[in-house]
Design a protein around this motif. Structure first.
Motif, PDB file in Angstrom:
ATOM      1  N   ALA A  42       0.817  -1.216   0.000  1.00 12.41           N
ATOM      2  CA  ALA A  42       0.000   0.000   0.000  1.00 12.41           C
ATOM      3  C   ALA A  42       0.848   1.262   0.000  1.00 12.41           C
ATOM      4  N   PHE A  43       2.064   1.162   0.515  1.00 16.39           N
ATOM      5  CA  PHE A  43       2.921   2.337   0.614  1.00 16.39           C
ATOM      6  C   PHE A  43       3.950   2.420  -0.514  1.00 16.39           C
TER       7      PHE A  43
ATOM      8  N   VAL B  32      -0.498   6.493  18.145  1.00 24.84           N
ATOM      9  CA  VAL B  32      -1.912   6.389  17.770  1.00 24.84           C
ATOM     10  C   VAL B  32      -2.326   4.926  17.708  1.00 24.84           C
ATOM     11  N   LEU B  33      -3.354   4.575  18.459  1.00 22.28           N
ATOM     12  CA  LEU B  33      -3.934   3.246  18.403  1.00 22.28           C
ATOM     13  C   LEU B  33      -5.177   3.293  17.522  1.00 22.28           C
ATOM     14  N   LEU B  34      -5.233   2.422  16.532  1.00 20.49           N
ATOM     15  CA  LEU B  34      -6.402   2.338  15.664  1.00 20.49           C
ATOM     16  C   LEU B  34      -7.412   1.392  16.299  1.00 20.49           C
ATOM     17  N   THR B  35      -8.588   1.933  16.631  1.00 16.16           N
ATOM     18  CA  THR B  35      -9.581   1.178  17.388  1.00 16.16           C
ATOM     19  C   THR B  35     -10.966   1.747  17.134  1.00 16.16           C
TER      20      THR B  35
ATOM     21  N   GLY C 265      -6.203  -3.547  12.349  1.00 24.78           N
ATOM     22  CA  GLY C 265      -5.948  -2.136  12.146  1.00 24.78           C
ATOM     23  C   GLY C 265      -5.215  -1.782  10.870  1.00 24.78           C
ATOM     24  N   GLU C 266      -4.766  -2.786  10.111  1.00 23.93           N
ATOM     25  CA  GLU C 266      -3.958  -2.500   8.925  1.00 23.93           C
ATOM     26  C   GLU C 266      -4.705  -1.694   7.854  1.00 23.93           C
ATOM     27  N   PRO C 267      -5.936  -2.067   7.475  1.00 22.75           N
ATOM     28  CA  PRO C 267      -6.641  -1.217   6.504  1.00 22.75           C
ATOM     29  C   PRO C 267      -6.836   0.212   7.001  1.00 22.75           C
ATOM     30  N   ALA C 268      -7.105   0.347   8.294  1.00 22.65           N
ATOM     31  CA  ALA C 268      -7.264   1.675   8.867  1.00 22.65           C
ATOM     32  C   ALA C 268      -5.951   2.447   8.822  1.00 22.65           C
ATOM     33  N   ALA C 269      -4.841   1.763   9.047  1.00 23.81           N
ATOM     34  CA  ALA C 269      -3.532   2.427   8.977  1.00 23.81           C
ATOM     35  C   ALA C 269      -3.259   2.933   7.571  1.00 23.81           C
ATOM     36  N   ALA C 270      -3.619   2.139   6.561  1.00 18.55           N
ATOM     37  CA  ALA C 270      -3.421   2.564   5.174  1.00 18.55           C
ATOM     38  C   ALA C 270      -4.227   3.822   4.879  1.00 18.55           C
ATOM     39  N   VAL C 271      -5.456   3.880   5.400  1.00 15.46           N
ATOM     40  CA  VAL C 271      -6.307   5.055   5.204  1.00 15.46           C
ATOM     41  C   VAL C 271      -5.700   6.271   5.895  1.00 15.46           C
TER      42      VAL C 271
ATOM     43  N   LEU D 135      -0.268   2.071  15.857  1.00 12.91           N
ATOM     44  CA  LEU D 135      -0.396   0.699  16.351  1.00 12.91           C
ATOM     45  C   LEU D 135      -1.613   0.035  15.713  1.00 12.91           C
ATOM     46  N   CYS D 136      -1.388  -1.088  15.053  1.00  9.90           N
ATOM     47  CA  CYS D 136      -2.466  -1.839  14.404  1.00  9.90           C
ATOM     48  C   CYS D 136      -2.893  -3.007  15.295  1.00  9.90           C
ATOM     49  N   GLY D 137      -4.019  -2.851  15.960  1.00 14.31           N
ATOM     50  CA  GLY D 137      -4.517  -3.912  16.827  1.00 14.31           C
ATOM     51  C   GLY D 137      -5.124  -5.065  16.038  1.00 14.31           C
ATOM     52  N   ARG D 138      -5.366  -6.160  16.740  1.00 13.42           N
ATOM     53  CA  ARG D 138      -5.984  -7.358  16.144  1.00 13.42           C
ATOM     54  C   ARG D 138      -6.793  -8.072  17.211  1.00 13.42           C
ATOM     55  N   TYR D 139      -7.453  -9.149  16.806  1.00 20.48           N
ATOM     56  CA  TYR D 139      -8.206 -10.012  17.704  1.00 20.48           C
ATOM     57  C   TYR D 139      -9.308  -9.223  18.426  1.00 20.48           C
ATOM     58  N   GLU D 140      -9.445  -9.446  19.737  1.00 24.05           N
ATOM     59  CA  GLU D 140     -10.500  -8.763  20.486  1.00 24.05           C
ATOM     60  C   GLU D 140     -10.066  -7.389  20.991  1.00 24.05           C
ATOM     61  N   GLY D 141      -8.843  -7.008  20.653  1.00 24.40           N
ATOM     62  CA  GLY D 141      -8.350  -5.713  21.091  1.00 24.40           C
ATOM     63  C   GLY D 141      -7.040  -5.840  21.842  1.00 24.40           C
TER      64      GLY D 141
END
Length: 234
Positions: A16-17, A84-87, A140-146, A110-116
């Motif tokens: 993406a980058f 920045v935490l994406l949540t 959080g990866e798609p959100a990080a790309a945005v 920070l790209c979170g996963r799972y239940e948080g």
């Protein structure tokens, strides 16, 4: 500007980058983007980043140790950065927030996963929490790309024209006006005559009217009050 992104799936972001505006900004030295594998900051042979939640419940929770190690290992490089935490629980990502983020010298995302993530990450490591919308993603990866795309395009020199940033949707709280290009007629559909008139003042007035009407029709929530709109068009 420096942007560090921490994730357990670096390949999801690497591609993406490497294209379009972000690639040009990186190649031109406008922004330095680094992707870090969270698993590199674990201390066991299984490279564990998650565990079951205290108190029971479905899913897994991301452990605090790797996140703290990752961020702390990056901070000695000088600028501590804005973490920045994406949540889904974060501030809604809108253009004003993008402008706020773009003004930072450094972002650590920070790209979170799972239940948080473990709550101690929110309380003691993170400076900000951001959500790109009210829907569910796998991580959080798609959100990080945005977020990165939105922030990079506001960096001076990232776009070919300085006017592009000013005239885009949401830059002034309104949607963008309709755009046309050649040919002047296609399948019987003509470009509005005002755009072919050469009267720049009339074109600007038409575009502003179109912005307001389009916003009123499609995103009325973006408009302030009737008085504010009337003042804008006067």
């Amino acid at each position: 500007m420096r942007i560090d992104v921490i994730t357990i799936f670096p390949p999801l972001l690497a591609g993406a980058f490497e294209h379009s505006i972000i690639k040009r900004a990186r190649d031109g030295g406008i922004v330095d983007i680094q992707i870090h594998d969270l698993r590199e900051y674990t201390d066991d042979r299984h490279r564990t980043v998650d565990d079951s939640p205290y108190g029971g419940g479905a899913g897994m929770v991301m452990k605090p140790e790797p996140w703290f190690r990752a961020v702390e290992s990056l901070r000695p490089q000088g600028n501590p950065g804005h973490v920045v935490l994406l949540t889904p629980q974060g501030r809604r990502l809108e253009q004003r927030l993008v402008q706020e983020m773009a003004a930072e010298e450094r972002l650590i995302i920070l790209c979170g996963r799972y239940e948080g993530v473990d709550e101690r990450i929110r309380e003691h490591l993170v400076d900000d929490e951001v959500s790109i919308g009210d829907y569910i993603l796998s991580g959080g990866e798609p959100a990080a790309a945005v977020l990165v795309d939105a922030v990079v395009r506001l960096q001076p020199g990232a776009l070919g024209s300085s006017h592009s940033v000013v005239e885009e949707s949401f830059s002034d709280g309104l949607l963008e006006y309709p755009q046309y290009t050649r040919p002047p007629e296609f399948r019987g559909w003509r470009v509005p005559e005002i755009l072919l008139s050469g009267d720049h003042g009339a074109v600007e007035r038409w575009r502003r009217e179109q912005q307001i009407e389009r916003t009123r029709t499609r995103r009325p929530d973006l408009l302030l009050t009737g008085d504010d709109v009337s003042e804008t068009t006067s």
